[in-house]
Design a protein around this motif. Structure first.
Motif, mmCIF file in Angstrom:
data_model
loop_
_atom_site.group_PDB
_atom_site.id
_atom_site.type_symbol
_atom_site.label_atom_id
_atom_site.label_comp_id
_atom_site.label_asym_id
_atom_site.label_seq_id
_atom_site.Cartn_x
_atom_site.Cartn_y
_atom_site.Cartn_z
ATOM 1 N N LEU A 1 31.636 8.203 -12.846
ATOM 2 C CA LEU A 1 30.860 7.368 -13.765
ATOM 3 C C LEU A 1 29.565 8.051 -14.135
ATOM 4 C CD1 LEU A 1 30.275 4.638 -15.085
ATOM 5 C CD2 LEU A 1 29.487 3.596 -13.099
ATOM 6 N N ILE A 2 28.724 8.670 -13.230
ATOM 7 C CA ILE A 2 27.320 9.299 -13.364
ATOM 8 C C ILE A 2 27.816 10.499 -14.514
ATOM 9 C CG2 ILE A 2 25.764 10.698 -12.455
ATOM 10 C CD1 ILE A 2 25.751 8.669 -9.812
ATOM 11 N N ALA A 3 28.896 11.343 -14.110
ATOM 12 C CA ALA A 3 29.180 12.523 -14.797
ATOM 13 C C ALA A 3 29.492 11.896 -16.306
ATOM 14 C CB ALA A 3 30.389 13.104 -14.228
ATOM 15 N N THR A 4 30.114 10.840 -16.208
ATOM 16 C CA THR A 4 30.567 10.274 -17.842
ATOM 17 C C THR A 4 29.450 9.894 -18.552
ATOM 18 O OG1 THR A 4 32.812 9.555 -16.970
ATOM 19 C CG2 THR A 4 32.105 8.836 -19.097
ATOM 20 N N ASP A 5 28.678 9.149 -17.754
ATOM 21 C CA ASP A 5 27.174 8.740 -18.673
ATOM 22 C C ASP A 5 26.215 9.917 -18.925
ATOM 23 O OD1 ASP A 5 28.346 6.102 -18.186
ATOM 24 O OD2 ASP A 5 26.957 5.394 -16.706
ATOM 25 N N GLU A 6 26.510 10.660 -18.101
ATOM 26 C CA GLU A 6 25.581 12.066 -18.361
ATOM 27 C C GLU A 6 25.899 12.537 -19.650
ATOM 28 O OE1 GLU A 6 23.735 13.354 -14.182
ATOM 29 O OE2 GLU A 6 25.657 14.180 -14.935
ATOM 30 N N GLN A 7 27.538 12.822 -19.830
ATOM 31 C CA GLN A 7 27.824 13.331 -20.969
ATOM 32 C C GLN A 7 27.737 12.413 -22.267
ATOM 33 O OE1 GLN A 7 32.181 14.084 -20.268
ATOM 34 N NE2 GLN A 7 31.813 15.779 -18.968
ATOM 35 N N ALA A 8 27.789 11.271 -22.211
ATOM 36 C CA ALA A 8 27.652 10.224 -22.732
ATOM 37 C C ALA A 8 26.100 10.151 -23.438
ATOM 38 C CB ALA A 8 27.993 8.769 -22.723
ATOM 39 N N ALA A 9 25.100 10.733 -22.843
ATOM 40 C CA ALA A 9 23.757 10.396 -23.022
ATOM 41 C C ALA A 9 23.624 11.186 -24.345
ATOM 42 C CB ALA A 9 23.021 10.901 -21.876
ATOM 43 N N GLY A 10 23.877 12.486 -24.367
ATOM 44 C CA GLY A 10 23.744 13.306 -25.471
ATOM 45 C C GLY A 10 24.236 12.785 -26.869
ATOM 46 N N THR A 11 25.186 12.087 -27.002
ATOM 47 C CA THR A 11 25.698 11.363 -28.102
ATOM 48 C C THR A 11 25.057 9.977 -28.410
ATOM 49 O OG1 THR A 11 27.402 10.324 -27.078
ATOM 50 C CG2 THR A 11 27.972 12.385 -27.687
ATOM 51 N N LEU A 12 24.407 9.493 -27.407
ATOM 52 C CA LEU A 12 23.800 8.134 -27.620
ATOM 53 C C LEU A 12 22.317 8.713 -28.385
ATOM 54 C CD1 LEU A 12 24.503 6.310 -24.347
ATOM 55 C CD2 LEU A 12 25.125 5.740 -26.723
ATOM 56 N N ALA A 13 21.804 9.733 -28.030
ATOM 57 C CA ALA A 13 20.397 10.173 -28.793
ATOM 58 C C ALA A 13 20.641 10.027 -30.375
ATOM 59 C CB ALA A 13 19.932 11.320 -28.064
ATOM 60 N N GLU A 14 21.949 10.796 -30.429
ATOM 61 C CA GLU A 14 22.153 11.007 -31.880
ATOM 62 C C GLU A 14 22.481 9.500 -32.726
ATOM 63 O OE1 GLU A 14 25.398 13.607 -32.141
ATOM 64 O OE2 GLU A 14 24.540 15.298 -31.463
ATOM 65 N N ARG A 15 23.222 8.688 -31.856
ATOM 66 C CA ARG A 15 23.381 7.202 -32.491
ATOM 67 C C ARG A 15 22.127 6.616 -32.682
ATOM 68 N NH1 ARG A 15 29.009 5.137 -29.436
ATOM 69 N NH2 ARG A 15 30.337 7.057 -30.026
ATOM 70 N N LEU A 16 21.451 6.756 -31.785
ATOM 71 C CA LEU A 16 20.001 5.886 -31.689
ATOM 72 C C LEU A 16 19.212 6.620 -33.101
ATOM 73 C CD1 LEU A 16 18.011 4.089 -30.665
ATOM 74 C CD2 LEU A 16 16.977 5.699 -29.072
ATOM 75 N N THR B 1 18.304 1.355 -23.690
ATOM 76 C CA THR B 1 17.711 1.069 -22.559
ATOM 77 C C THR B 1 18.608 0.671 -21.375
ATOM 78 O OG1 THR B 1 15.531 0.458 -23.720
ATOM 79 C CG2 THR B 1 15.812 -0.415 -21.553
ATOM 80 N N LEU B 2 19.455 -0.267 -21.626
ATOM 81 C CA LEU B 2 20.398 -0.695 -20.593
ATOM 82 C C LEU B 2 21.273 0.402 -20.080
ATOM 83 C CD1 LEU B 2 21.565 -3.155 -19.098
ATOM 84 C CD2 LEU B 2 23.217 -3.531 -21.012
ATOM 85 N N PHE B 3 21.411 1.324 -20.946
ATOM 86 C CA PHE B 3 22.540 2.209 -20.519
ATOM 87 C C PHE B 3 21.575 3.317 -19.558
ATOM 88 C CE2 PHE B 3 23.571 6.749 -21.165
ATOM 89 C CZ PHE B 3 24.887 6.717 -20.730
ATOM 90 N N ASN C 1 22.602 4.055 -10.887
ATOM 91 C CA ASN C 1 23.970 4.660 -10.117
ATOM 92 C C ASN C 1 23.480 6.000 -9.513
ATOM 93 O OD1 ASN C 1 25.637 2.818 -11.049
ATOM 94 N ND2 ASN C 1 26.339 3.853 -13.045
ATOM 95 N N LYS C 2 22.435 6.840 -10.184
ATOM 96 C CA LYS C 2 22.141 7.891 -9.415
ATOM 97 C C LYS C 2 21.288 7.619 -8.284
ATOM 98 C CE LYS C 2 22.014 11.145 -13.368
ATOM 99 N NZ LYS C 2 21.051 11.992 -14.457
ATOM 100 N N ALA C 3 20.765 6.711 -8.280
ATOM 101 C CA ALA C 3 19.766 6.100 -6.933
ATOM 102 C C ALA C 3 20.696 5.735 -6.125
ATOM 103 C CB ALA C 3 18.735 5.125 -7.670
ATOM 104 N N ARG C 4 21.710 5.089 -6.303
ATOM 105 C CA ARG C 4 22.887 4.840 -5.493
ATOM 106 C C ARG C 4 23.530 5.883 -4.745
ATOM 107 N NH1 ARG C 4 26.683 1.266 -8.145
ATOM 108 N NH2 ARG C 4 28.064 2.118 -6.835
ATOM 109 N N MET C 5 23.503 6.946 -5.332
ATOM 110 C CA MET C 5 24.391 7.938 -4.752
ATOM 111 C C MET C 5 24.012 8.197 -3.159
ATOM 112 S SD MET C 5 27.038 9.842 -5.103
ATOM 113 C CE MET C 5 27.684 9.778 -6.779
ATOM 114 N N PRO C 6 22.834 8.752 -3.163
ATOM 115 C CA PRO C 6 22.475 8.982 -1.863
ATOM 116 C C PRO C 6 22.964 8.116 -0.609
ATOM 117 C CG PRO C 6 20.738 9.363 -3.236
ATOM 118 C CD PRO C 6 21.641 8.536 -3.917
ATOM 119 N N GLN C 7 22.776 6.521 -1.149
ATOM 120 C CA GLN C 7 23.387 5.725 -0.239
ATOM 121 C C GLN C 7 24.805 5.544 0.020
ATOM 122 O OE1 GLN C 7 22.191 1.770 -1.274
ATOM 123 N NE2 GLN C 7 23.293 0.606 0.462
#
Length: 262
Positions: A76-91, A102-104, A111-117
């Motif tokens: 999920l984190i890897a997918t969202d990181e990939q999506a972050a690049g396209t979301l900037a263009e859409r914004l 902001t929600l994204f 999720n990144k903060a949850r990963m260590p736990q």
């Protein structure tokens, strides 16, 4: 024990994972000796093994779940990181609202903060599973040692019983031989009696010979007396009719030759 360090670790792990009951179980396991253990000890060991195996099965399931959660979160984190690049263009083009971005971003950061736990939970689940596996392996080994010792004990018992039967058979044979030797001794006694009888017969024969020697002069004297009597008193049974007539008439008896000639 052959592996005190290993059993000490197993005892601590049992105490940790089985609570108050584990204190008693771990103490019994740590002091367990298959060479002197009873069947009741074996049953308790088997019960501990079954309990540990059940916990191990549950721990494996829990670890698999934690591992799957980590894998899913990473994906999920890897997918969202990939999506972050396209979301900037859409914004920038106004195709997506800033609130959505902001929600994204909040979810991605969460999720990144949850990963260590999640990684820690996975590690804890793995450690718990590994510790239970150590317990199960140790109990399995100890149970196998008990069964091996029990098998040797049964074999030793069977051998001892066979040896007892052999010694009993030998004792019976010795008793039979002793009886036969006793019969042989009785035969020797009979032989001694037979020899004594032969000695008595020999002595009797010697006495008879001596008696016969002493009796011979008496027999000879009696024989001479009989001859004398036969001469002085002729046997009447052999007297002829003529001689008898002459004897009765008082005439002298005629000569045998003269009578033959007349």
């Amino acid at each position: 024990m052959s592996n005190l360090n290993g059993w000490g670790l197993t005892a601590r792990l049992i105490t940790k994972h089985f609570g108050a009951l584990g204190n008693r179980v771990s103490e019994a396991i740590a002091n367990f000796d298959p060479e002197t253990a009873t069947e009741a000890d074996r049953d308790r060991l088997a019960d501990s093994l079954r309990g540990a195996a059940q916990k191990l099965a549950a721990a494996r399931a829990a670890f698999n779940k934690e591992a799957d959660d980590v894998v899913k979160l990473r994906q999920l984190i890897a997918t969202d990181e990939q999506a972050a690049g396209t979301l900037a263009e859409r914004l920038a083009s106004g195709k997506i609202s800033e609130s959505t971005i902001t929600l994204f971003c909040d979810e991605l950061e969460s999720n990144k903060a949850r990963m260590p736990q999640e990684l820690q939970e996975e590690a804890d689940a793995r450690q718990y599973m590994d510790e239970l596996q150590t317990i199960v392996d140790a109990l399995s080994k100890q149970l196998a040692e008990f069964d091996s010792q029990a098998k040797k004990a049964m074999q030793a018992l069977a051998s001892a019983r066979a040896q007892q039967d052999l010694q009993q058979l030998r004792a019976e044979r010795q008793a039979q031989l002793t009886g036969l030797q006793g019969m042989q001794g009785q035969s020797s006694a009979l032989s001694a009696l037979t020899r004594r009888a032969e000695t008595i017969r020999t002595n009797a024969e010697g006495l008879r010979i001596v008696t016969d020697i002493g009796q011979k002069p008496l027999d000879q004297a009696a024989e001479l007396e009989a001859i004398r009597k036969s001469v002085s008193q002729p046997a009447l049974g052999n007297e002829s009719a003529l001689a008898r007539l002459q004897r009765l008439s008082g005439q002298p008896a005629a000569e045998p030759l003269a009578l033959a000639k007349s």
